[in-house]
Motif scaffolding. Structure first.
Motif, PDB file in Angstrom:
ATOM      1  N   GLN A   1       0.873  -1.174   0.000  1.00 19.00           N
ATOM      2  CA  GLN A   1       0.000   0.000   0.000  1.00 19.00           C
ATOM      3  C   GLN A   1       0.909   1.222   0.000  1.00 19.00           C
ATOM      4  O   GLN A   1       1.479   1.581   1.024  1.00 19.00           O
ATOM      5  CB  GLN A   1      -0.927  -0.001   1.214  1.00 19.00           C
ATOM      6  N   LEU A   2       1.044   1.838  -1.164  1.00 20.69           N
ATOM      7  CA  LEU A   2       2.002   2.921  -1.320  1.00 20.69           C
ATOM      8  C   LEU A   2       1.364   4.287  -1.090  1.00 20.69           C
ATOM      9  O   LEU A   2       0.285   4.577  -1.607  1.00 20.69           O
ATOM     10  CB  LEU A   2       2.622   2.882  -2.712  1.00 20.69           C
ATOM     11  N   GLU A   3       2.064   5.103  -0.316  1.00 25.16           N
ATOM     12  CA  GLU A   3       1.719   6.510  -0.157  1.00 25.16           C
ATOM     13  C   GLU A   3       2.812   7.341  -0.819  1.00 25.16           C
ATOM     14  O   GLU A   3       4.000   7.122  -0.553  1.00 25.16           O
ATOM     15  CB  GLU A   3       1.600   6.888   1.325  1.00 25.16           C
ATOM     16  N   TRP A   4       2.423   8.289  -1.676  1.00 24.45           N
ATOM     17  CA  TRP A   4       3.384   9.081  -2.431  1.00 24.45           C
ATOM     18  C   TRP A   4       3.393  10.520  -1.921  1.00 24.45           C
ATOM     19  O   TRP A   4       2.359  11.066  -1.526  1.00 24.45           O
ATOM     20  CB  TRP A   4       3.020   9.074  -3.914  1.00 24.45           C
ATOM     21  N   ARG A   5       4.564  11.135  -1.986  1.00 26.17           N
ATOM     22  CA  ARG A   5       4.711  12.535  -1.563  1.00 26.17           C
ATOM     23  C   ARG A   5       5.768  13.203  -2.434  1.00 26.17           C
ATOM     24  O   ARG A   5       6.806  12.607  -2.738  1.00 26.17           O
ATOM     25  CB  ARG A   5       5.118  12.603  -0.088  1.00 26.17           C
ATOM     26  N   ALA A   6       5.485  14.429  -2.856  1.00 20.93           N
ATOM     27  CA  ALA A   6       6.425  15.220  -3.655  1.00 20.93           C
ATOM     28  C   ALA A   6       6.699  16.523  -2.928  1.00 20.93           C
ATOM     29  O   ALA A   6       5.766  17.238  -2.539  1.00 20.93           O
ATOM     30  CB  ALA A   6       5.862  15.498  -5.040  1.00 20.93           C
ATOM     31  N   THR A   7       7.964  16.852  -2.734  1.00 19.45           N
ATOM     32  CA  THR A   7       8.343  18.087  -2.053  1.00 19.45           C
ATOM     33  C   THR A   7       9.509  18.731  -2.792  1.00 19.45           C
ATOM     34  O   THR A   7      10.346  18.031  -3.386  1.00 19.45           O
ATOM     35  CB  THR A   7       8.752  17.820  -0.591  1.00 19.45           C
TER      36      THR A   7
ATOM     37  N   ALA B   1       8.068   7.359  -1.853  1.00 20.81           N
ATOM     38  CA  ALA B   1       7.028   6.347  -1.734  1.00 20.81           C
ATOM     39  C   ALA B   1       7.231   5.604  -0.423  1.00 20.81           C
ATOM     40  O   ALA B   1       8.326   5.107  -0.150  1.00 20.81           O
ATOM     41  CB  ALA B   1       7.081   5.371  -2.902  1.00 20.81           C
ATOM     42  N   THR B   2       6.183   5.537   0.394  1.00 20.88           N
ATOM     43  CA  THR B   2       6.220   4.806   1.659  1.00 20.88           C
ATOM     44  C   THR B   2       5.228   3.653   1.572  1.00 20.88           C
ATOM     45  O   THR B   2       4.069   3.852   1.184  1.00 20.88           O
ATOM     46  CB  THR B   2       5.860   5.715   2.838  1.00 20.88           C
ATOM     47  N   ASN B   3       5.691   2.468   1.917  1.00 16.78           N
ATOM     48  CA  ASN B   3       4.857   1.272   1.820  1.00 16.78           C
ATOM     49  C   ASN B   3       4.185   1.019   3.164  1.00 16.78           C
ATOM     50  O   ASN B   3       4.819   0.558   4.110  1.00 16.78           O
ATOM     51  CB  ASN B   3       5.719   0.072   1.402  1.00 16.78           C
ATOM     52  N   ARG B   4       2.885   1.295   3.256  1.00 15.86           N
ATOM     53  CA  ARG B   4       2.109   1.077   4.475  1.00 15.86           C
ATOM     54  C   ARG B   4       1.462  -0.307   4.504  1.00 15.86           C
ATOM     55  O   ARG B   4       0.784  -0.645   5.480  1.00 15.86           O
ATOM     56  CB  ARG B   4       1.005   2.136   4.586  1.00 15.86           C
ATOM     57  N   GLY B   5       1.683  -1.093   3.458  1.00 19.68           N
ATOM     58  CA  GLY B   5       1.066  -2.410   3.391  1.00 19.68           C
ATOM     59  C   GLY B   5       1.912  -3.474   4.065  1.00 19.68           C
ATOM     60  O   GLY B   5       2.920  -3.197   4.716  1.00 19.68           O
ATOM     61  N   LEU B   6       1.510  -4.732   3.900  1.00 21.03           N
ATOM     62  CA  LEU B   6       2.176  -5.869   4.528  1.00 21.03           C
ATOM     63  C   LEU B   6       2.955  -6.717   3.527  1.00 21.03           C
ATOM     64  O   LEU B   6       3.550  -7.730   3.898  1.00 21.03           O
ATOM     65  CB  LEU B   6       1.149  -6.741   5.265  1.00 21.03           C
ATOM     66  N   GLY B   7       2.938  -6.316   2.257  1.00 22.73           N
ATOM     67  CA  GLY B   7       3.701  -7.000   1.219  1.00 22.73           C
ATOM     68  C   GLY B   7       4.615  -6.028   0.504  1.00 22.73           C
ATOM     69  O   GLY B   7       4.389  -4.805   0.520  1.00 22.73           O
TER      70      GLY B   7
ATOM     71  N   LEU C   1      10.077  -2.407   0.644  1.00 29.51           N
ATOM     72  CA  LEU C   1       9.613  -3.423   1.573  1.00 29.51           C
ATOM     73  C   LEU C   1       8.551  -2.854   2.509  1.00 29.51           C
ATOM     74  O   LEU C   1       8.420  -1.638   2.664  1.00 29.51           O
ATOM     75  CB  LEU C   1      10.794  -3.962   2.376  1.00 29.51           C
ATOM     76  N   PRO C   2       7.757  -3.714   3.148  1.00 29.10           N
ATOM     77  CA  PRO C   2       6.732  -3.223   4.082  1.00 29.10           C
ATOM     78  C   PRO C   2       7.341  -2.334   5.172  1.00 29.10           C
ATOM     79  O   PRO C   2       8.361  -2.670   5.780  1.00 29.10           O
ATOM     80  CB  PRO C   2       6.163  -4.517   4.678  1.00 29.10           C
ATOM     81  N   GLY C   3       6.714  -1.180   5.392  1.00 25.29           N
ATOM     82  CA  GLY C   3       7.188  -0.237   6.397  1.00 25.29           C
ATOM     83  C   GLY C   3       8.350   0.626   5.960  1.00 25.29           C
ATOM     84  O   GLY C   3       8.791   1.487   6.726  1.00 25.29           O
ATOM     85  N   ALA C   4       8.851   0.424   4.752  1.00 25.89           N
ATOM     86  CA  ALA C   4      10.024   1.165   4.272  1.00 25.89           C
ATOM     87  C   ALA C   4       9.615   2.258   3.285  1.00 25.89           C
ATOM     88  O   ALA C   4       8.467   2.320   2.823  1.00 25.89           O
ATOM     89  CB  ALA C   4      11.031   0.221   3.625  1.00 25.89           C
ATOM     90  N   SER C   5      10.574   3.119   2.961  1.00 28.04           N
ATOM     91  CA  SER C   5      10.357   4.199   2.010  1.00 28.04           C
ATOM     92  C   SER C   5      11.487   4.204   0.986  1.00 28.04           C
ATOM     93  O   SER C   5      12.585   3.710   1.253  1.00 28.04           O
ATOM     94  CB  SER C   5      10.300   5.564   2.711  1.00 28.04           C
TER      95      SER C   5
END
Length: 213
Positions: A123-129, A140-146, A174-178
């Motif tokens: 489950q990817l969350e994206w952010r641009a700054t 990209a931060t992976n909030r999922g479990l896979g 990976l899960p929990g990583a960015s």
């Protein structure tokens, strides 16, 4: 080498891989399994005693093949995917007495995942700054479990602009990583962006807006 993305599960506890030597001379290979994590977005490896990878050392004849087998000493977790890397490292023979030069040793790395007993997905969350002058930071931060496997990136700003250059090599999150991409572009805060990429689940598309500093 095949397959290039081995996966273990309760229904598939052992994976067999075939390594081929396309060279004209035999080579000695060492096989190591490592736990794979991504603290602060950096690939980090530690020994994996729970992964059995055999044979640990073998000789590949010229034009020959070797089957290696990989399994987990631990049962799959109920919900969490486990991530590893397999490293195949060439062990060069001792140099001849008259050798004078640079020797290169081949090292290949393959991802290995142990799937949990329940299905998982990224489950990817994206952010641009904005970053320093002339760059934007895409995260990209992976909030999922896979894990997420991403490639073939395309990024554009606005509706009719030329694509921005973003590294297109395959990336695992990976899960929990960015993961962070630094993109060379002079883009103001509030500018809309469109990003697309290929993932294991197919084409991924997302719209985001460059945030303020």
């Amino acid at each position: 080498m095949s397959p290039i993305n081995p996966t273990l599960s309760s229904h598939h506890p052992v994976s067999a891989l075939t390594v081929r030597n396309t060279g004209a001379t035999p080579t000695v290979i060492q096989l190591d399994a490592m736990v794979w994590s991504q603290p602060d977005g950096v690939d980090t490896y530690t020994p994996a005693p729970d992964i059995l990878a055999t044979p640990p050392i073998f000789t590949l004849p010229a034009g020959g093949t070797q089957v290696i087998r990989v399994g987990s000493r631990l049962p799959p977790d109920a919900k969490a995917e486990r991530s590893y890397r397999l490293f195949l490292s060439e062990i060069p023979p001792p140099p001849k007495a008259d050798f004078n030069g640079l020797r290169m040793a081949l090292r290949i790395s393959l991802p290995l995942f142990v799937q949990p007993t329940t299905p998982v997905a990224p489950q990817l969350e994206w952010r641009a700054t904005p970053s320093d002058k002339g760059h934007i930071r895409i995260e990209a931060t992976n909030r999922g479990l896979g894990h997420a496997r991403l490639s073939a990136f395309k990024l554009s700003a606005g509706t009719n602009s030329e694509p921005l250059h973003i590294p297109a090599e395959t990336v695992y999150v990976l899960p929990g990583a960015s993961h962070v991409w630094m993109v060379e572009a002079s883009v103001a805060s509030g500018t809309p962006l469109h990003l697309s990429a290929q993932s294991d689940a197919g084409e991924l598309q997302t719209d985001l807006v460059v945030a303020g500093k």
